[in-house]
Design a protein around this motif. Structure first.
Motif, PDB file in Angstrom:
ATOM      1  N   SER A 175       0.809  -1.219   0.000  1.00 32.47           N
ATOM      2  CA  SER A 175       0.000   0.000   0.000  1.00 32.47           C
ATOM      3  C   SER A 175       0.843   1.269   0.000  1.00 32.47           C
ATOM      4  CB  SER A 175      -0.932   0.013   1.218  1.00 32.47           C
ATOM      5  OG  SER A 175      -0.176  -0.012   2.427  1.00 32.47           O
ATOM      6  N   GLU A 176       2.121   1.155   0.323  1.00 32.68           N
ATOM      7  CA  GLU A 176       3.004   2.314   0.410  1.00 32.68           C
ATOM      8  C   GLU A 176       3.902   2.485  -0.815  1.00 32.68           C
ATOM      9  OE1 GLU A 176       4.373   2.707   4.858  1.00 32.68           O
ATOM     10  OE2 GLU A 176       4.334   0.574   4.317  1.00 32.68           O
ATOM     11  N   VAL A 177       3.803   1.581  -1.780  1.00 33.95           N
ATOM     12  CA  VAL A 177       4.729   1.595  -2.917  1.00 33.95           C
ATOM     13  C   VAL A 177       4.606   2.874  -3.741  1.00 33.95           C
ATOM     14  CG1 VAL A 177       5.283   0.493  -5.123  1.00 33.95           C
ATOM     15  CG2 VAL A 177       4.979  -0.901  -3.067  1.00 33.95           C
ATOM     16  N   LYS A 178       3.393   3.299  -4.031  1.00 39.35           N
ATOM     17  CA  LYS A 178       3.209   4.490  -4.865  1.00 39.35           C
ATOM     18  C   LYS A 178       3.875   5.718  -4.246  1.00 39.35           C
ATOM     19  CE  LYS A 178      -0.342   7.524  -6.861  1.00 39.35           C
ATOM     20  NZ  LYS A 178       0.262   7.607  -8.208  1.00 39.35           N
ATOM     21  N   ASP A 179       3.635   5.951  -2.965  1.00 37.26           N
ATOM     22  CA  ASP A 179       4.235   7.108  -2.299  1.00 37.26           C
ATOM     23  C   ASP A 179       5.763   7.011  -2.302  1.00 37.26           C
ATOM     24  OD1 ASP A 179       1.762   8.219  -1.793  1.00 37.26           O
ATOM     25  OD2 ASP A 179       1.663   7.503   0.286  1.00 37.26           O
ATOM     26  N   MET A 180       6.293   5.807  -2.123  1.00 34.72           N
ATOM     27  CA  MET A 180       7.747   5.655  -2.120  1.00 34.72           C
ATOM     28  C   MET A 180       8.325   5.887  -3.514  1.00 34.72           C
ATOM     29  SD  MET A 180      10.547   5.296  -0.562  1.00 34.72           S
ATOM     30  CE  MET A 180       9.877   4.990   1.075  1.00 34.72           C
ATOM     31  N   LEU A 181       7.641   5.450  -4.556  1.00 35.24           N
ATOM     32  CA  LEU A 181       8.115   5.707  -5.915  1.00 35.24           C
ATOM     33  C   LEU A 181       8.176   7.206  -6.182  1.00 35.24           C
ATOM     34  CD1 LEU A 181       6.141   2.919  -7.810  1.00 35.24           C
ATOM     35  CD2 LEU A 181       8.630   3.019  -7.508  1.00 35.24           C
ATOM     36  N   GLU A 182       7.184   7.931  -5.693  1.00 38.36           N
ATOM     37  CA  GLU A 182       7.190   9.383  -5.848  1.00 38.36           C
ATOM     38  C   GLU A 182       8.365   9.998  -5.087  1.00 38.36           C
ATOM     39  OE1 GLU A 182       5.506  11.408  -7.660  1.00 38.36           O
ATOM     40  OE2 GLU A 182       3.820  10.200  -8.385  1.00 38.36           O
ATOM     41  N   GLU A 183       8.604   9.503  -3.879  1.00 36.74           N
ATOM     42  CA  GLU A 183       9.717  10.032  -3.077  1.00 36.74           C
ATOM     43  C   GLU A 183      11.051   9.776  -3.768  1.00 36.74           C
ATOM     44  OE1 GLU A 183      12.054   8.956   1.056  1.00 36.74           O
ATOM     45  OE2 GLU A 183       9.857   8.849   1.082  1.00 36.74           O
ATOM     46  N   LEU A 184      11.240   8.571  -4.258  1.00 35.47           N
ATOM     47  CA  LEU A 184      12.495   8.238  -4.911  1.00 35.47           C
ATOM     48  C   LEU A 184      12.679   9.026  -6.204  1.00 35.47           C
ATOM     49  CD1 LEU A 184      12.499   4.374  -4.321  1.00 35.47           C
ATOM     50  CD2 LEU A 184      13.876   6.092  -3.128  1.00 35.47           C
ATOM     51  N   ASP A 185      11.591   9.297  -6.898  1.00 32.90           N
ATOM     52  CA  ASP A 185      11.684  10.077  -8.129  1.00 32.90           C
ATOM     53  C   ASP A 185      11.995  11.544  -7.868  1.00 32.90           C
ATOM     54  OD1 ASP A 185      11.277  10.433 -11.054  1.00 32.90           O
ATOM     55  OD2 ASP A 185       9.543  11.627 -10.417  1.00 32.90           O
ATOM     56  N   SER A 186      11.691  12.020  -6.679  1.00 34.60           N
ATOM     57  CA  SER A 186      11.885  13.436  -6.363  1.00 34.60           C
ATOM     58  C   SER A 186      13.348  13.834  -6.299  1.00 34.60           C
ATOM     59  CB  SER A 186      11.221  13.765  -5.026  1.00 34.60           C
ATOM     60  OG  SER A 186      11.964  13.211  -3.940  1.00 34.60           O
ATOM     61  N   GLY A 187      14.220  12.847  -6.086  1.00 36.13           N
ATOM     62  CA  GLY A 187      15.634  13.151  -5.922  1.00 36.13           C
ATOM     63  C   GLY A 187      15.982  13.653  -4.536  1.00 36.13           C
ATOM     64  N   GLN A 188      15.001  13.730  -3.650  1.00 34.79           N
ATOM     65  CA  GLN A 188      15.224  14.255  -2.298  1.00 34.79           C
ATOM     66  C   GLN A 188      15.254  13.159  -1.236  1.00 34.79           C
ATOM     67  OE1 GLN A 188      15.843  17.603  -2.059  1.00 34.79           O
ATOM     68  NE2 GLN A 188      15.681  17.439  -4.294  1.00 34.79           N
ATOM     69  N   SER A 189      15.056  11.917  -1.642  1.00 36.90           N
ATOM     70  CA  SER A 189      15.012  10.840  -0.661  1.00 36.90           C
ATOM     71  C   SER A 189      16.403  10.567  -0.095  1.00 36.90           C
ATOM     72  CB  SER A 189      14.470   9.553  -1.306  1.00 36.90           C
ATOM     73  OG  SER A 189      14.455   8.498  -0.357  1.00 36.90           O
ATOM     74  N   THR A 190      16.448  10.215   1.172  1.00 37.38           N
ATOM     75  CA  THR A 190      17.711   9.844   1.808  1.00 37.38           C
ATOM     76  C   THR A 190      17.923   8.326   1.799  1.00 37.38           C
ATOM     77  OG1 THR A 190      16.661   9.766   3.996  1.00 37.38           O
ATOM     78  CG2 THR A 190      17.666  11.864   3.317  1.00 37.38           C
ATOM     79  N   HIS A 191      16.996   7.593   1.210  1.00 37.17           N
ATOM     80  CA  HIS A 191      17.104   6.134   1.183  1.00 37.17           C
ATOM     81  C   HIS A 191      18.189   5.668   0.220  1.00 37.17           C
ATOM     82  CE1 HIS A 191      13.881   4.777   3.765  1.00 37.17           C
ATOM     83  NE2 HIS A 191      13.047   5.623   3.206  1.00 37.17           N
ATOM     84  N   THR A 192      18.806   4.541   0.566  1.00 39.67           N
ATOM     85  CA  THR A 192      19.691   3.846  -0.365  1.00 39.67           C
ATOM     86  C   THR A 192      18.922   2.725  -1.046  1.00 39.67           C
ATOM     87  OG1 THR A 192      21.652   4.370   0.948  1.00 39.67           O
ATOM     88  CG2 THR A 192      21.842   2.541  -0.605  1.00 39.67           C
ATOM     89  N   LYS A 193      18.433   1.748  -0.291  1.00 40.87           N
ATOM     90  CA  LYS A 193      17.641   0.673  -0.881  1.00 40.87           C
ATOM     91  C   LYS A 193      16.419   0.397  -0.013  1.00 40.87           C
ATOM     92  CE  LYS A 193      18.062  -1.612  -3.984  1.00 40.87           C
ATOM     93  NZ  LYS A 193      17.425  -1.609  -5.317  1.00 40.87           N
ATOM     94  N   VAL A 194      15.254   0.534  -0.625  1.00 45.97           N
ATOM     95  CA  VAL A 194      13.988   0.264   0.049  1.00 45.97           C
ATOM     96  C   VAL A 194      13.479  -1.097  -0.401  1.00 45.97           C
ATOM     97  CG1 VAL A 194      11.592   0.985   0.352  1.00 45.97           C
ATOM     98  CG2 VAL A 194      13.408   2.711   0.211  1.00 45.97           C
ATOM     99  N   LEU A 195      13.060  -1.914   0.560  1.00 43.44           N
ATOM    100  CA  LEU A 195      12.473  -3.212   0.266  1.00 43.44           C
ATOM    101  C   LEU A 195      10.977  -3.171   0.535  1.00 43.44           C
ATOM    102  CD1 LEU A 195      15.091  -5.646   1.863  1.00 43.44           C
ATOM    103  CD2 LEU A 195      14.966  -4.817  -0.506  1.00 43.44           C
ATOM    104  N   VAL A 196      10.236  -3.862  -0.303  1.00 43.82           N
ATOM    105  CA  VAL A 196       8.796  -4.023  -0.123  1.00 43.82           C
ATOM    106  C   VAL A 196       8.538  -5.409   0.445  1.00 43.82           C
ATOM    107  CG1 VAL A 196       6.533  -4.033  -1.246  1.00 43.82           C
ATOM    108  CG2 VAL A 196       8.353  -2.505  -2.088  1.00 43.82           C
TER     109      VAL A 196
END
Length: 349
Positions: free
Chosen positions: A322-343
């Motif tokens: 249920s959180e994948v869409k929001d995370m894809l948007e975050e990663l596309d923003s270029g502002q995410s601090t994540h290295t690798k996110v797992l679902v």
């Protein structure tokens, strides 16, 4: 088996659709896998924003799980075995194989790109997938489930480092410290690189690089100065371009010494402008690398087993379907601090 399952697919630009299905009885030579984790890749982000560029099987291609059931003729794995999604061995009958080029098998290449005849109908942003037994690779007991979920991108970089034929003691530069860059640096170190300089604009990613034992970790505007200090202006023996930014291609090439190697792992989605004359005059060897062979999965898991490379430090977050869409948007923003996110499609423990 008739229990309800779910999967996500891209149905348009920045649009995801959730669908339900019942757990299938696997056909001959096929395997049903309960997904434990699926990594979010830059390719998944691009496929989500574009809406049509990815084959269905590729949206969620970094996966690990447990075999639920097997079809007739399956002998490689059994129910209860932990596996990762990979590719099969060279087929032996395609044009490339018959010409003696088994490392470039057409069937394996199609599997890696999700367009083979036996490709599943959807990727592993799903609670379950059914795939050909060629696509499942057993996971050694020494690897955790988190490790297993990171084997696919590790295999991508293992493949690239193999293709680069690193010489012991060489000076390597890695441009970009995202998951691919960090894994490339580790595989280069395991292959014998003597000194590795990593360039990355994100402080959290630079911190992860240092946690992995790399000392020469710099911001992009510091890279040339560090290079000059280390090589007296000669340049690096090999540069791994892992950022996939079109405008960085020529500047990355200019870091390579005369007669050195430029290895391309980043995948730009638009054309790049380079100086052909510069590359020719300096006699650069340019190596493109995409995906992997089955032996790359086996080899990189051995390195994890013996502690030569570490995968878990790249894992910075776990989410549910249920959180994948929001995370894809975050990663596309270029502002995410994540290295690798797992679902975790089946939910987190």
């Amino acid at each position: 088996m008739s229990d309800a399952q779910r999967f996500l697919s891209v149905s348009g630009p920045r649009t995801l659709e959730e669908s339900a299905f019942t757990s299938p009885e696997p056909g001959p030579g096929r395997v049903v896998v309960d997904i434990a984790y699926t990594g979010i890749c830059g390719t998944d982000v691009h496929g989500y924003t574009d809406g049509s560029m990815l084959p269905p099987a590729v949206f969620g291609h970094e996966w690990a799980g447990t075999v639920r059931s097997v079809g007739e003729g399956v002998s490689l794995v059994a129910p209860g075995d932990r596996v990762v999604g990979g590719v099969g061995p060279a087929c032996g009958h395609c044009g490339q194989c018959l010409a003696g080029h088994a490392k470039n098998c057409d069937v394996v290449f199609a599997e890696a790109n999700g367009v083979d005849e036996q490709a599943p109908d959807h990727g592993a942003f799903a609670t379950q997938v059914e795939v050909s037994q060629r696509r499942v690779i057993p996971v050694p007991d020494a690897l955790s489930d988190i490790d297993a979920a990171l084997v696919e991108p590790a295999a991508v970089t293992f493949h690239a480092v193999r293709r680069a034929s690193i010489e012991p003691g060489c000076l390597a530069v890695v441009v970009g410290a995202g998951p691919i860059g960090l894994l490339t640096a580790q595989n280069a170190r395991a292959a014998g690189a003597g000194r590795i300089i990593i360039s990355e604009p994100s402080e959290p990613r630079r911190a992860t690089a240092r946690e992995l034992g790399f000392e020469d970790v710099v911001e992009p505007d510091e890279l040339q100065g560090r290079m000059d200090a280390v090589t007296a202006g000669v340049g690096a023996d090999i540069v791994f371009e892992c950022a996939g930014v079109p405008t960085l291609l020529q500047s990355s090439a200019e870091l390579v010494r005369r007669g050195g190697t430029l290895a391309l792992l980043g995948f730009p989605l638009s054309e790049s402008t380079v100086s052909y004359a510069d590359w020719q005059q300096r006699e650069l060897t340019v190596i493109g690398s995409l995906a992997y062979n089955r032996e790359d999965f086996v080899g990189v898991m051995r390195l994890v087993e013996q502690g030569s490379i570490s995968l878990a430090p790249l894992h910075t977050g776990t989410i549910e379907l249920s959180e994948v869409k929001d995370m894809l948007e975050e990663l596309d923003s270029g502002q995410s601090t994540h290295t690798k996110v797992l679902v975790a499609p089946r939910g987190q423990d």
